[in-house]
Design a protein around this motif. Structure first.
Motif, PDB file in Angstrom:
ATOM      1  N   GLY A  61       2.923   5.818  -2.753  1.00 51.80           N
ATOM      2  CA  GLY A  61       4.152   6.507  -3.158  1.00 51.80           C
ATOM      3  C   GLY A  61       4.235   6.752  -4.650  1.00 51.80           C
ATOM      4  O   GLY A  61       4.931   7.669  -5.095  1.00 51.80           O
ATOM      5  N   ALA A  62       3.530   5.950  -5.438  1.00 51.19           N
ATOM      6  CA  ALA A  62       3.540   6.111  -6.894  1.00 51.19           C
ATOM      7  C   ALA A  62       2.597   7.220  -7.371  1.00 51.19           C
ATOM      8  O   ALA A  62       2.633   7.604  -8.537  1.00 51.19           O
ATOM      9  CB  ALA A  62       3.156   4.797  -7.567  1.00 51.19           C
ATOM     10  N   LEU A  63       1.753   7.746  -6.474  1.00 53.04           N
ATOM     11  CA  LEU A  63       0.829   8.808  -6.868  1.00 53.04           C
ATOM     12  C   LEU A  63       1.605  10.072  -7.209  1.00 53.04           C
ATOM     13  O   LEU A  63       2.604  10.391  -6.560  1.00 53.04           O
ATOM     14  CB  LEU A  63      -0.160   9.112  -5.733  1.00 53.04           C
ATOM     15  CG  LEU A  63      -1.108   7.990  -5.347  1.00 53.04           C
ATOM     16  CD1 LEU A  63      -1.915   8.402  -4.114  1.00 53.04           C
ATOM     17  CD2 LEU A  63      -2.019   7.632  -6.490  1.00 53.04           C
ATOM     18  N   PRO A  64       1.155  10.807  -8.217  1.00 60.55           N
ATOM     19  CA  PRO A  64       1.816  12.073  -8.551  1.00 60.55           C
ATOM     20  C   PRO A  64       1.757  13.036  -7.369  1.00 60.55           C
ATOM     21  O   PRO A  64       0.788  13.043  -6.601  1.00 60.55           O
ATOM     22  CB  PRO A  64       0.995  12.617  -9.721  1.00 60.55           C
ATOM     23  CG  PRO A  64       0.177  11.485 -10.209  1.00 60.55           C
ATOM     24  CD  PRO A  64       0.019  10.530  -9.081  1.00 60.55           C
ATOM     25  N   ARG A  65       2.765  13.827  -7.210  1.00 59.50           N
ATOM     26  CA  ARG A  65       2.810  14.808  -6.114  1.00 59.50           C
ATOM     27  C   ARG A  65       1.763  15.902  -6.291  1.00 59.50           C
ATOM     28  O   ARG A  65       1.254  16.446  -5.337  1.00 59.50           O
ATOM     29  CB  ARG A  65       4.197  15.447  -6.021  1.00 59.50           C
ATOM     30  CG  ARG A  65       5.268  14.469  -5.684  1.00 59.50           C
ATOM     31  CD  ARG A  65       5.292  14.238  -4.204  1.00 59.50           C
ATOM     32  NE  ARG A  65       6.366  13.313  -3.878  1.00 59.50           N
ATOM     33  CZ  ARG A  65       6.222  12.312  -3.041  1.00 59.50           C
ATOM     34  NH1 ARG A  65       5.062  12.106  -2.463  1.00 59.50           N
ATOM     35  NH2 ARG A  65       7.213  11.515  -2.788  1.00 59.50           N
ATOM     36  N   GLY A 120      -3.919   5.758 -14.577  1.00 59.04           N
ATOM     37  CA  GLY A 120      -2.604   5.612 -13.978  1.00 59.04           C
ATOM     38  C   GLY A 120      -2.650   5.192 -12.521  1.00 59.04           C
ATOM     39  O   GLY A 120      -3.491   4.374 -12.116  1.00 59.04           O
ATOM     40  N   PRO A 121      -1.752   5.743 -11.698  1.00 61.56           N
ATOM     41  CA  PRO A 121      -1.670   5.361 -10.295  1.00 61.56           C
ATOM     42  C   PRO A 121      -2.954   5.645  -9.514  1.00 61.56           C
ATOM     43  O   PRO A 121      -3.304   4.886  -8.603  1.00 61.56           O
ATOM     44  CB  PRO A 121      -0.510   6.198  -9.749  1.00 61.56           C
ATOM     45  CG  PRO A 121       0.309   6.568 -10.929  1.00 61.56           C
ATOM     46  CD  PRO A 121      -0.658   6.652 -12.079  1.00 61.56           C
ATOM     47  N   TRP A 122      -3.665   6.706  -9.882  1.00 62.05           N
ATOM     48  CA  TRP A 122      -4.926   7.006  -9.195  1.00 62.05           C
ATOM     49  C   TRP A 122      -5.941   5.896  -9.447  1.00 62.05           C
ATOM     50  O   TRP A 122      -6.642   5.455  -8.535  1.00 62.05           O
ATOM     51  CB  TRP A 122      -5.491   8.356  -9.637  1.00 62.05           C
ATOM     52  CG  TRP A 122      -4.696   9.507  -9.111  1.00 62.05           C
ATOM     53  CD1 TRP A 122      -3.833  10.289  -9.808  1.00 62.05           C
ATOM     54  CD2 TRP A 122      -4.678   9.993  -7.758  1.00 62.05           C
ATOM     55  NE1 TRP A 122      -3.278  11.234  -8.971  1.00 62.05           N
ATOM     56  CE2 TRP A 122      -3.781  11.074  -7.716  1.00 62.05           C
ATOM     57  CE3 TRP A 122      -5.325   9.621  -6.588  1.00 62.05           C
ATOM     58  CZ2 TRP A 122      -3.517  11.786  -6.547  1.00 62.05           C
ATOM     59  CZ3 TRP A 122      -5.070  10.333  -5.421  1.00 62.05           C
ATOM     60  CH2 TRP A 122      -4.170  11.397  -5.415  1.00 62.05           C
ATOM     61  N   TRP A 147       0.841  -1.204   0.000  1.00 61.85           N
ATOM     62  CA  TRP A 147       0.000   0.000   0.000  1.00 61.85           C
ATOM     63  C   TRP A 147       0.875   1.251   0.000  1.00 61.85           C
ATOM     64  O   TRP A 147       0.580   2.217  -0.697  1.00 61.85           O
ATOM     65  CB  TRP A 147      -0.931   0.010   1.207  1.00 61.85           C
ATOM     66  CG  TRP A 147      -2.080  -0.908   1.055  1.00 61.85           C
ATOM     67  CD1 TRP A 147      -2.202  -2.167   1.562  1.00 61.85           C
ATOM     68  CD2 TRP A 147      -3.281  -0.665   0.323  1.00 61.85           C
ATOM     69  NE1 TRP A 147      -3.404  -2.713   1.195  1.00 61.85           N
ATOM     70  CE2 TRP A 147      -4.086  -1.811   0.441  1.00 61.85           C
ATOM     71  CE3 TRP A 147      -3.750   0.408  -0.413  1.00 61.85           C
ATOM     72  CZ2 TRP A 147      -5.348  -1.910  -0.155  1.00 61.85           C
ATOM     73  CZ3 TRP A 147      -5.002   0.323  -1.008  1.00 61.85           C
ATOM     74  CH2 TRP A 147      -5.785  -0.824  -0.876  1.00 61.85           C
ATOM     75  N   ASP A 148       1.968   1.225   0.784  1.00 61.91           N
ATOM     76  CA  ASP A 148       2.881   2.366   0.794  1.00 61.91           C
ATOM     77  C   ASP A 148       3.471   2.602  -0.590  1.00 61.91           C
ATOM     78  O   ASP A 148       3.606   3.747  -1.027  1.00 61.91           O
ATOM     79  CB  ASP A 148       4.004   2.145   1.811  1.00 61.91           C
ATOM     80  CG  ASP A 148       3.528   2.214   3.244  1.00 61.91           C
ATOM     81  OD1 ASP A 148       2.438   2.782   3.503  1.00 61.91           O
ATOM     82  OD2 ASP A 148       4.238   1.690   4.134  1.00 61.91           O
ATOM     83  N   ASP A 149       3.817   1.513  -1.283  1.00 60.44           N
ATOM     84  CA  ASP A 149       4.353   1.639  -2.643  1.00 60.44           C
ATOM     85  C   ASP A 149       3.310   2.234  -3.584  1.00 60.44           C
ATOM     86  O   ASP A 149       3.628   3.091  -4.412  1.00 60.44           O
ATOM     87  CB  ASP A 149       4.806   0.282  -3.177  1.00 60.44           C
ATOM     88  CG  ASP A 149       6.020  -0.273  -2.441  1.00 60.44           C
ATOM     89  OD1 ASP A 149       6.705   0.512  -1.735  1.00 60.44           O
ATOM     90  OD2 ASP A 149       6.265  -1.483  -2.568  1.00 60.44           O
ATOM     91  N   LEU A 150       2.062   1.781  -3.455  1.00 61.90           N
ATOM     92  CA  LEU A 150       0.986   2.273  -4.314  1.00 61.90           C
ATOM     93  C   LEU A 150       0.751   3.761  -4.083  1.00 61.90           C
ATOM     94  O   LEU A 150       0.659   4.546  -5.031  1.00 61.90           O
ATOM     95  CB  LEU A 150      -0.291   1.480  -4.046  1.00 61.90           C
ATOM     96  CG  LEU A 150      -1.463   1.673  -4.981  1.00 61.90           C
ATOM     97  CD1 LEU A 150      -1.078   1.399  -6.427  1.00 61.90           C
ATOM     98  CD2 LEU A 150      -2.608   0.774  -4.561  1.00 61.90           C
TER      99      LEU A 150
END
Length: 91
Positions: free
Chosen positions: A36-40, A74-76, A31-34
């Motif tokens: 962390g992949a979100l755009p800033r 994407g990541p979202w 979950w942290d990786d997921l």
């Protein structure tokens, strides 16, 4: 970390939601990786609107963003999909 996903709008206008506490999951690191992949930066909303589109409201910890369904990718999209699959329904 608490993640809440809400979907509103659409043709019928029903709202649904899901939540998860990643600290109580078997794989909090994934979950942290997921997350962390979100755009800033929050997703940029395009001016083009789609009739009867969903609006996704995603809250990760203390940050909330709204994303039109037609622009959820994407990541979202990966985060929303996983919360829906593994999270508990909320009203």
């Amino acid at each position: 970390m608490h993640i809440v996903v809400r979907r509103s709008g659409g043709f019928a206008g029903f709202a649904r939601g899901w939540r998860i506490d990643t600290d109580s999951c078997d794989d909090p690191g994934a979950w942290d990786d997921l997350v962390g992949a979100l755009p800033r930066e929050a997703p940029v909303r395009h001016r083009q609107t789609v009739p009867d589109d969903f609006t996704w409201t995603v809250t990760v910890a203390r940050t909330t963003v709204e994303i039109p369904g037609s622009q959820l990718d994407g990541p979202w999209a990966a985060l929303v999909r996983r919360v829906r699959d593994e999270g508990d329904p909320v009203t």
